[in-house]
Scaffold this active site. Structure first.
Site, mmCIF file in Angstrom:
data_model
loop_
_atom_site.group_PDB
_atom_site.id
_atom_site.type_symbol
_atom_site.label_atom_id
_atom_site.label_comp_id
_atom_site.label_asym_id
_atom_site.label_seq_id
_atom_site.Cartn_x
_atom_site.Cartn_y
_atom_site.Cartn_z
ATOM 1 N N GLY A 46 0.837 -1.189 0.000
ATOM 2 C CA GLY A 46 0.000 0.000 0.000
ATOM 3 C C GLY A 46 0.872 1.239 0.000
ATOM 4 O O GLY A 46 2.018 1.197 0.466
ATOM 5 N N GLN A 51 2.843 9.758 1.519
ATOM 6 C CA GLN A 51 4.116 9.041 1.445
ATOM 7 C C GLN A 51 4.910 9.394 0.191
ATOM 8 O O GLN A 51 6.070 9.023 0.074
ATOM 9 C CB GLN A 51 3.891 7.528 1.499
ATOM 10 C CG GLN A 51 3.378 7.053 2.841
ATOM 11 C CD GLN A 51 3.205 5.566 2.838
ATOM 12 O OE1 GLN A 51 2.172 5.053 2.414
ATOM 13 N NE2 GLN A 51 4.229 4.857 3.304
ATOM 14 N N CYS A 90 6.270 -0.208 7.284
ATOM 15 C CA CYS A 90 5.840 0.940 6.490
ATOM 16 C C CYS A 90 6.992 1.397 5.608
ATOM 17 O O CYS A 90 8.133 1.470 6.069
ATOM 18 C CB CYS A 90 5.397 2.067 7.430
ATOM 19 S SG CYS A 90 4.800 3.542 6.585
ATOM 20 N N LEU A 91 6.684 1.716 4.360
ATOM 21 C CA LEU A 91 7.722 2.195 3.443
ATOM 22 C C LEU A 91 8.329 3.512 3.922
ATOM 23 O O LEU A 91 9.471 3.820 3.587
ATOM 24 C CB LEU A 91 7.146 2.348 2.028
ATOM 25 C CG LEU A 91 6.648 1.050 1.379
ATOM 26 C CD1 LEU A 91 6.020 1.345 0.022
ATOM 27 C CD2 LEU A 91 7.766 0.027 1.258
ATOM 28 N N HIS A 132 -4.221 0.879 7.552
ATOM 29 C CA HIS A 132 -2.875 1.457 7.655
ATOM 30 C C HIS A 132 -2.744 2.673 6.731
ATOM 31 O O HIS A 132 -2.280 3.736 7.157
ATOM 32 C CB HIS A 132 -1.846 0.375 7.299
ATOM 33 C CG HIS A 132 -0.432 0.834 7.274
ATOM 34 N ND1 HIS A 132 0.485 0.431 8.225
ATOM 35 C CD2 HIS A 132 0.238 1.651 6.432
ATOM 36 C CE1 HIS A 132 1.661 0.991 7.949
ATOM 37 N NE2 HIS A 132 1.527 1.733 6.870
ATOM 38 N N GLU A 133 -3.153 2.501 5.474
ATOM 39 C CA GLU A 133 -3.025 3.598 4.500
ATOM 40 C C GLU A 133 -3.983 4.740 4.834
ATOM 41 O O GLU A 133 -3.623 5.914 4.692
ATOM 42 C CB GLU A 133 -3.258 3.094 3.076
ATOM 43 C CG GLU A 133 -2.283 2.024 2.614
ATOM 44 C CD GLU A 133 -0.822 2.374 2.815
ATOM 45 O OE1 GLU A 133 -0.443 3.560 2.695
ATOM 46 O OE2 GLU A 133 -0.040 1.448 3.106
ATOM 47 N N HIS A 136 -2.555 7.123 7.264
ATOM 48 C CA HIS A 136 -1.618 8.108 6.690
ATOM 49 C C HIS A 136 -2.342 9.392 6.296
ATOM 50 O O HIS A 136 -1.769 10.482 6.394
ATOM 51 C CB HIS A 136 -0.912 7.541 5.452
ATOM 52 C CG HIS A 136 0.279 6.694 5.764
ATOM 53 N ND1 HIS A 136 1.394 7.184 6.424
ATOM 54 C CD2 HIS A 136 0.544 5.396 5.490
ATOM 55 C CE1 HIS A 136 2.286 6.218 6.542
ATOM 56 N NE2 HIS A 136 1.802 5.117 5.988
#
Length: 190
Positions: A46, A51, A90-91, A132-133, A136
């Site tokens: 994701g 991000q 997480c990226l 999760h996304e 953000h």
């Protein structure tokens, strides 16, 4: 490839603003494809707009069913009462993982890449990635949902990484200036 923002950058802590209907056009869809490519290249499942340094309410997902999904102006309208632990990463916070408790199922409403409204009931990994996304978009990262000590350690680790990165960048720039000065001096002698 888009640059993925890292913990410590302001955009990750901002509440993102909605995408306006007129913004959903061919240029926007190109950005969505770039986000998918960036996410896949980084081995993610994701990727939210903040991000990639865009404070707008949208994200892309490819979960365990390999379907490309776009969520624009998403709203989680229902969650299950049962919570499940699952190790998240997480990226934007690379190489840091923690078990996070989240609802096992969600119902989300959003617009797709063509601006068409849809509703999706999800469970398992897809439900987790959506939550999760979506976090953000509200300036929340997964470490905020874990143990307080873990969060502190993660923030310290990321701050140290950022400091090392900036030091390396500064050294590289100094070296490049030195090389450029030598080349210029050599040219001036000729």
């Amino acid at each position: 490839m888009l640059r993925i923002t890292k913990l410590g950058e302001d955009v990750l802590r901002q509440v993102a603003v909605p995408v306006e209907p007129e913004e959903i056009n061919d240029e926007f869809r190109v950005l969505l494809n770039e986000m998918f490519e960036t996410m896949i290249e980084a081995n993610g499942v994701g990727l939210a707009a903040p991000q990639v340094d865009i404070s707008k309410r949208f994200f892309v997902v490819i979960a365990d069913d390999d379907v490309r999904r776009v969520f624009i102006n998403p709203q989680i309208v229902a969650t299950s009462s049962d919570l499940v632990d699952y190790e998240e990463g997480c990226l934007s916070i690379p190489k840091i993982y923690e078990k996070i408790k989240r609802p096992s199922q969600v119902t989300v409403q959003a617009l797709d890449e063509n601006g068409k409204k849809f509703q999706l009931e999800a469970d398992g990994l897809l439900a987790r990635v959506i939550q999760h996304e979506n976090d953000h978009l509200d300036g929340i990262v997964f470490i905020d949902r874990g143990d307080a000590e873990f969060k502190k350690e993660a923030e310290e680790t990321m701050a140290k990484r950022q400091k090392r990165y900036l030091e390396k960048l500064k050294a590289k720039e100094a070296k490049e200036r030195k090389i450029a000065a030598r080349k210029l001096a050599k040219q001036n002698k000729q």
